[in-house]
Design a protein around this motif. Structure first.
Motif, PDB file in Angstrom:
ATOM      1  N   UNK A 131      -3.891  43.667  66.459  1.00 35.39           N
ATOM      2  CA  UNK A 131      -5.108  42.925  66.150  1.00 35.39           C
ATOM      3  C   UNK A 131      -5.981  42.870  67.390  1.00 35.39           C
ATOM      4  N   UNK A 132      -7.108  42.189  67.304  1.00 40.21           N
ATOM      5  CA  UNK A 132      -8.081  42.239  68.389  1.00 40.21           C
ATOM      6  C   UNK A 132      -8.591  40.851  68.716  1.00 40.21           C
ATOM      7  N   UNK A 133      -8.640  40.555  70.007  1.00 43.62           N
ATOM      8  CA  UNK A 133      -9.323  39.347  70.460  1.00 43.62           C
ATOM      9  C   UNK A 133     -10.830  39.556  70.320  1.00 43.62           C
ATOM     10  N   UNK A 134     -11.574  38.447  70.356  1.00 44.34           N
ATOM     11  CA  UNK A 134     -13.026  38.554  70.426  1.00 44.34           C
ATOM     12  C   UNK A 134     -13.446  39.061  71.803  1.00 44.34           C
ATOM     13  N   UNK A 135     -12.707  38.644  72.835  1.00 48.46           N
ATOM     14  CA  UNK A 135     -13.099  38.953  74.210  1.00 48.46           C
ATOM     15  C   UNK A 135     -11.853  39.300  75.027  1.00 48.46           C
ATOM     16  N   UNK A 136     -12.006  40.246  75.947  1.00 45.68           N
ATOM     17  CA  UNK A 136     -10.869  40.686  76.756  1.00 45.68           C
ATOM     18  C   UNK A 136     -10.462  39.589  77.737  1.00 45.68           C
ATOM     19  N   UNK A 137      -9.161  39.302  77.839  1.00 45.02           N
ATOM     20  CA  UNK A 137      -8.677  38.359  78.857  1.00 45.02           C
ATOM     21  C   UNK A 137      -9.004  38.877  80.259  1.00 45.02           C
TER      22      UNK A 137
ATOM     23  N   UNK B  29      -8.754  29.284  70.142  1.00 47.12           N
ATOM     24  CA  UNK B  29      -8.858  28.510  68.907  1.00 47.12           C
ATOM     25  C   UNK B  29      -8.577  29.363  67.670  1.00 47.12           C
ATOM     26  N   UNK B  30      -9.085  30.594  67.667  1.00 46.32           N
ATOM     27  CA  UNK B  30      -9.045  31.401  66.443  1.00 46.32           C
ATOM     28  C   UNK B  30      -7.899  32.400  66.408  1.00 46.32           C
ATOM     29  N   UNK B  31      -7.305  32.700  67.543  1.00 43.92           N
ATOM     30  CA  UNK B  31      -6.191  33.657  67.562  1.00 43.92           C
ATOM     31  C   UNK B  31      -4.888  33.019  68.058  1.00 43.92           C
ATOM     32  N   UNK B  32      -4.887  32.537  69.314  1.00 41.15           N
ATOM     33  CA  UNK B  32      -3.618  32.048  69.867  1.00 41.15           C
ATOM     34  C   UNK B  32      -3.079  30.840  69.118  1.00 41.15           C
ATOM     35  N   UNK B  33      -3.929  29.860  68.847  1.00 40.28           N
ATOM     36  CA  UNK B  33      -3.421  28.638  68.206  1.00 40.28           C
ATOM     37  C   UNK B  33      -2.871  28.885  66.813  1.00 40.28           C
ATOM     38  N   UNK B  34      -3.604  29.588  65.914  1.00 42.17           N
ATOM     39  CA  UNK B  34      -3.019  29.839  64.581  1.00 42.17           C
ATOM     40  C   UNK B  34      -1.738  30.661  64.643  1.00 42.17           C
ATOM     41  N   UNK B  35      -1.655  31.598  65.607  1.00 42.97           N
ATOM     42  CA  UNK B  35      -0.479  32.465  65.655  1.00 42.97           C
ATOM     43  C   UNK B  35       0.701  31.763  66.320  1.00 42.97           C
ATOM     44  N   UNK B  36       0.470  31.229  67.518  1.00 45.61           N
ATOM     45  CA  UNK B  36       1.591  30.680  68.286  1.00 45.61           C
ATOM     46  C   UNK B  36       1.974  29.280  67.827  1.00 45.61           C
ATOM     47  N   UNK B  37       0.989  28.496  67.386  1.00 44.29           N
ATOM     48  CA  UNK B  37       1.267  27.093  67.059  1.00 44.29           C
ATOM     49  C   UNK B  37       1.191  26.801  65.568  1.00 44.29           C
ATOM     50  N   UNK B  38       0.596  27.718  64.764  1.00 43.32           N
ATOM     51  CA  UNK B  38       0.329  27.438  63.355  1.00 43.32           C
ATOM     52  C   UNK B  38       1.601  27.329  62.534  1.00 43.32           C
ATOM     53  N   UNK B  39       1.509  26.538  61.475  1.00 40.81           N
ATOM     54  CA  UNK B  39       2.602  26.461  60.515  1.00 40.81           C
ATOM     55  C   UNK B  39       2.421  27.607  59.525  1.00 40.81           C
ATOM     56  N   UNK B  40       3.509  28.050  58.883  1.00 45.67           N
ATOM     57  CA  UNK B  40       3.360  29.080  57.856  1.00 45.67           C
ATOM     58  C   UNK B  40       2.398  28.579  56.778  1.00 45.67           C
ATOM     59  N   UNK B  41       1.543  29.471  56.237  1.00 46.02           N
ATOM     60  CA  UNK B  41       0.553  29.020  55.258  1.00 46.02           C
ATOM     61  C   UNK B  41       1.231  28.352  54.066  1.00 46.02           C
TER      62      UNK B  41
END
Ligand SMILES: [Zn+2]
Length: 366
Positions: A129-135, A150-162
């Motif tokens: 997948x792709x970030x919006x901006x390069x680290x 907010x839109x990539x790391x948090x939903x992936x690393x911290x999010x609960x399964x849908x």
């Protein structure tokens, strides 16, 4: 009216920030800095990897997407990844020793995200997948743009399964139909609309067995506008929406693989623009479901790759897809392979392969 106000607003922001670099050629990137704690303010400078497949939007042409609701983008700040990880009680990102580039992995109970300094390309549990901006590295620390947190790391690393919706209603949308034939097979000219409908018909009983109420936007070779497909999902109060397509890179016969698309979060560049204006400030109803869109797209993409062994072209983001941006539910669009590639066209034309694709979608939604 809005335009003038927007331009003045941006002009004021640029003056206040003392920033000499216009963030983007649409001149409309607005956003306030939402927090000054633990962050380094910095204008977003999108990174395009040399020879990379990331498709940033250089030009503004006709056919803008339909009506939008304007809300300012939420953040324009960069955050230390180490500091963020510590705050989230995650282990510090670890440098990958054998990587030819400077790559880091950060993990949670949900999985592993691998990122590269200076590149938007990342992997999540091996999926592209792709970030919006390069680290970036600033003072020996990894910095991540706030929207990517907010839109990539948090939903992936911290999010609960849908979580499944209360009534578990899903709308499956076979792309095209009627005079809108879609693309065609390089082998014999058969149309995309035929294969998407068959794929959808195969998905329906599988999902019903798993307890879903399944509705198809079309059940025969009829034409349907994109807005009516959205209205259909709305009328049936669907919990999820999946649009089915097959791809073409004609006259190129080599391009191959599977892609799953979701709407680009407000404030980010898309990974596909297809010559549409990609206005970062656009905010659509479906942007309320950014996290769910990403999770749904990754589950589907993972299941499809597992079932088919096809090349991973990634979970991608676009904002011109009219069938997605008005949706009030997690919504994605799958490109199930290339009808312009003889090898993939042969597979797509086989009922057994389309059954595999259908089973993959059903398995992803268990
Ligand atoms: Zn299509």
């Amino acid at each position: 009216m809005f335009k003038v106000t927007g331009i003045l607003f941006v002009a004021c922001l640029l003056l206040l920030a003392g920033c000499a670099t216009a963030p983007h050629d649409d001149g409309e990137l607005p956003p306030p800095v939402w927090t000054a704690t633990n962050v380094v303010a910095k204008p977003p400078v999108p990174h395009v990897p040399a020879g990379g497949k990331t498709n940033l939007p250089p030009v503004v042409r006709s056919n803008p997407p339909p009506a939008k609701i304007f809300r300012p983008a939420p953040m324009l700040t960069w955050t230390s990844l180490n500091r963020w990880a510590a705050e989230q009680k995650l282990a510090a990102p670890r440098k990958l020793a054998n990587s030819p580039v400077t790559a880091y992995a950060i993990s949670s109970k949900n999985g592993v995200l691998v990122l590269e300094i200076g590149s938007r390309d990342v992997t999540w549990n091996g999926l592209v997948l792709h970030f919006g901006f390069a680290p970036e590295i600033i003072d020996d620390q990894i910095f991540i743009y706030g929207l990517d947190l907010q839109k990539n790391l948090e939903p992936l690393l911290l999010g609960e399964p849908p979580a499944a919706g209360g009534n578990r209603v899903i709308v499956i949308d076979p792309g095209h139909g009627g005079v809108n034939v879609g693309t065609h097979s390089v082998l014999d000219g058969r149309f995309e609309k035929e294969f998407t409908l068959d794929w959808a018909r195969r998905i329906k009983p599988l999902l019903e067995t798993n307890g879903w109420r399944v509705l198809l936007t079309r059940t025969n070779d009829s034409e349907m506008s994109l807005s009516n497909r959205v209205a259909f999902a709305e009328a049936h109060r669907a919990d999820l929406f999946i649009s089915l397509h097959f791809n073409s890179a004609a006259p190129d016969k080599k391009q191959a693989g599977l892609e799953t698309y979701c709407l680009t979060p407000t404030g980010m560049p898309s990974t596909l623009t297809r010559n549409y204006a990609d206005l970062w400030s656009d905010n659509y109803p479906n942007n309320d479901f950014d996290a769910g869109n990403l999770q749904l797209a990754l589950r589907l993409q993972a299941a499809l790759l597992r079932a088919t062994g096809e090349e991973d072209r990634g979970v991608r983001r676009a904002r011109f897809m009219g069938v997605l941006h008005g949706q009030h539910r997690p919504s994605v669009l799958i490109e199930g392979g290339y009808l312009s590639n003889p090898r993939e066209a042969e597979r797509i034309e086989s009922a057994a392969f389309r059954q595999k694709l259908a089973e993959a979608v059903a398995n992803a939604l268990r």
